[in-house]
Design a protein around this motif. Structure first.
Motif, mmCIF file in Angstrom:
data_model
loop_
_atom_site.group_PDB
_atom_site.id
_atom_site.type_symbol
_atom_site.label_atom_id
_atom_site.label_comp_id
_atom_site.label_asym_id
_atom_site.label_seq_id
_atom_site.Cartn_x
_atom_site.Cartn_y
_atom_site.Cartn_z
ATOM 1 N N GLY A 283 0.808 -1.212 0.000
ATOM 2 C CA GLY A 283 0.000 0.000 0.000
ATOM 3 C C GLY A 283 0.840 1.260 0.000
ATOM 4 O O GLY A 283 0.314 2.359 -0.149
ATOM 5 N N SER A 284 2.152 1.124 0.135
ATOM 6 C CA SER A 284 3.049 2.281 0.093
ATOM 7 C C SER A 284 3.281 2.703 -1.353
ATOM 8 O O SER A 284 3.333 1.872 -2.254
ATOM 9 N N VAL A 285 3.480 3.992 -1.561
ATOM 10 C CA VAL A 285 3.796 4.522 -2.880
ATOM 11 C C VAL A 285 5.298 4.385 -3.085
ATOM 12 O O VAL A 285 6.093 4.723 -2.206
ATOM 13 N N LEU A 286 5.693 3.861 -4.260
ATOM 14 C CA LEU A 286 7.084 3.535 -4.541
ATOM 15 C C LEU A 286 7.607 4.224 -5.791
ATOM 16 O O LEU A 286 6.826 4.611 -6.662
ATOM 17 N N GLY B 184 17.398 0.450 -9.928
ATOM 18 C CA GLY B 184 16.918 -0.914 -10.077
ATOM 19 C C GLY B 184 16.243 -1.495 -8.855
ATOM 20 O O GLY B 184 15.937 -2.683 -8.818
ATOM 21 N N LYS B 185 15.990 -0.666 -7.828
ATOM 22 C CA LYS B 185 15.329 -1.138 -6.608
ATOM 23 C C LYS B 185 14.118 -0.254 -6.309
ATOM 24 O O LYS B 185 14.110 0.934 -6.644
ATOM 25 N N PHE B 186 13.124 -0.853 -5.660
ATOM 26 C CA PHE B 186 11.982 -0.070 -5.209
ATOM 27 C C PHE B 186 12.339 0.639 -3.909
ATOM 28 O O PHE B 186 12.898 0.034 -2.999
ATOM 29 N N ALA B 187 11.984 1.923 -3.854
ATOM 30 C CA ALA B 187 12.179 2.715 -2.642
ATOM 31 C C ALA B 187 10.879 3.443 -2.338
ATOM 32 O O ALA B 187 10.138 3.809 -3.263
ATOM 33 N N PRO B 188 10.563 3.645 -1.059
ATOM 34 C CA PRO B 188 9.353 4.415 -0.729
ATOM 35 C C PRO B 188 9.462 5.826 -1.296
ATOM 36 O O PRO B 188 10.517 6.459 -1.206
ATOM 37 N N ALA B 189 8.384 6.296 -1.918
ATOM 38 C CA ALA B 189 8.353 7.665 -2.443
ATOM 39 C C ALA B 189 8.367 8.634 -1.276
ATOM 40 O O ALA B 189 7.823 8.351 -0.217
ATOM 41 N N GLY B 190 8.997 9.771 -1.485
ATOM 42 C CA GLY B 190 9.078 10.790 -0.448
ATOM 43 C C GLY B 190 8.549 12.118 -0.946
ATOM 44 O O GLY B 190 8.044 12.227 -2.064
ATOM 45 N N VAL B 191 8.697 13.133 -0.128
ATOM 46 C CA VAL B 191 8.155 14.459 -0.415
ATOM 47 C C VAL B 191 8.705 15.045 -1.707
ATOM 48 O O VAL B 191 7.978 15.666 -2.468
ATOM 49 N N ALA B 192 9.980 14.854 -2.002
ATOM 50 C CA ALA B 192 10.603 15.468 -3.187
ATOM 51 C C ALA B 192 10.764 14.487 -4.341
ATOM 52 O O ALA B 192 11.566 14.696 -5.236
ATOM 53 N N THR B 193 9.992 13.421 -4.349
ATOM 54 C CA THR B 193 10.105 12.386 -5.369
ATOM 55 C C THR B 193 9.676 12.889 -6.741
ATOM 56 O O THR B 193 8.714 13.635 -6.865
ATOM 57 N N THR B 194 10.391 12.440 -7.765
ATOM 58 C CA THR B 194 9.962 12.665 -9.152
ATOM 59 C C THR B 194 10.061 11.337 -9.890
ATOM 60 O O THR B 194 10.837 10.467 -9.512
ATOM 61 N N GLY B 195 9.280 11.184 -10.943
ATOM 62 C CA GLY B 195 9.318 9.972 -11.751
ATOM 63 C C GLY B 195 8.041 9.165 -11.643
ATOM 64 O O GLY B 195 7.064 9.574 -11.041
ATOM 65 N N LYS B 196 8.066 7.994 -12.253
ATOM 66 C CA LYS B 196 6.904 7.109 -12.269
ATOM 67 C C LYS B 196 6.698 6.502 -10.893
ATOM 68 O O LYS B 196 7.645 6.075 -10.239
ATOM 69 N N VAL B 197 5.454 6.489 -10.450
ATOM 70 C CA VAL B 197 5.151 5.919 -9.139
ATOM 71 C C VAL B 197 4.409 4.594 -9.292
ATOM 72 O O VAL B 197 3.695 4.365 -10.263
ATOM 73 N N TYR B 198 4.621 3.740 -8.319
ATOM 74 C CA TYR B 198 3.970 2.435 -8.224
ATOM 75 C C TYR B 198 3.373 2.337 -6.835
ATOM 76 O O TYR B 198 3.671 3.135 -5.955
ATOM 77 N N ILE B 199 2.554 1.314 -6.627
ATOM 78 C CA ILE B 199 2.039 1.039 -5.284
ATOM 79 C C ILE B 199 2.382 -0.405 -4.953
ATOM 80 O O ILE B 199 2.225 -1.303 -5.789
#
Length: 151
Positions: free
Chosen positions: A31-34, A39-54
């Motif tokens: 349920g976290s936004v990634l 090449g690794k999934f990381a939790p999205a943060g406040v300053a994230t840019t790019g394609k997001v996944y869940i």
């Protein structure tokens, strides 16, 4: 205990979302936004840019929505399409109404988007006041799936 037991919430008449598998860079709750980074999934943060996944529930190990992927584990990230619903993690202290715009906060949890924010990734599809003490799953509809840097 989670409010929902699945991350993909439908509609059931549509094909399930496309997924990408990659190792987790840190512990990740379903349920976290990634985002994909190196090449690794990381939790999205406040300053994230790019394609997001869940992060999807780990059905490969029969894991539930409250069982985190450990750092290094293969993580399943679903592409968020705007015609589909997902149960996403929303941060503590978020008082949502249906249609509230949501942006990534800390550790992949969603927070209420600042007025005029260009970082909206989802809209709440239910009314929920998260006073539970932990990030909770809330039904959302994806915005457009990409983040752009704030101008």
């Amino acid at each position: 205990m989670a409010r929902y037991n699945k991350i993909f919430a439908g509609p059931v008449t549509q094909t399930t979302p496309q997924v990408t598998e990659a190792p987790a860079s840190a512990d990740i709750l379903p349920g976290s936004v990634l985002i994909l980074t190196d090449g690794k999934f990381a939790p999205a943060g406040v300053a994230t840019t790019g394609k997001v996944y869940i992060a999807q529930d780990n059905y490969l190990t029969l894991g539930g929505v409250d069982e985190a992927y450990a750092a290094g584990d293969v993580t399943i990230g679903m592409e968020m399409l705007d015609q589909q619903f997902f149960n996403a993690r929303v941060a503590v202290g978020s008082n949502l109404s249906k249609g509230t715009a949501l942006s990534p906060g800390a550790d992949g949890a969603l927070v209420i988007a600042a007025a005029g924010s260009k970082m909206v990734v989802a809209f709440s599809d239910e009314t929920f006041n998260n006073t539970t003490g932990s990030a909770q799953l809330v039904r959302v509809r994806a915005a457009k799936g990409y983040l752009t840097a704030a101008e």
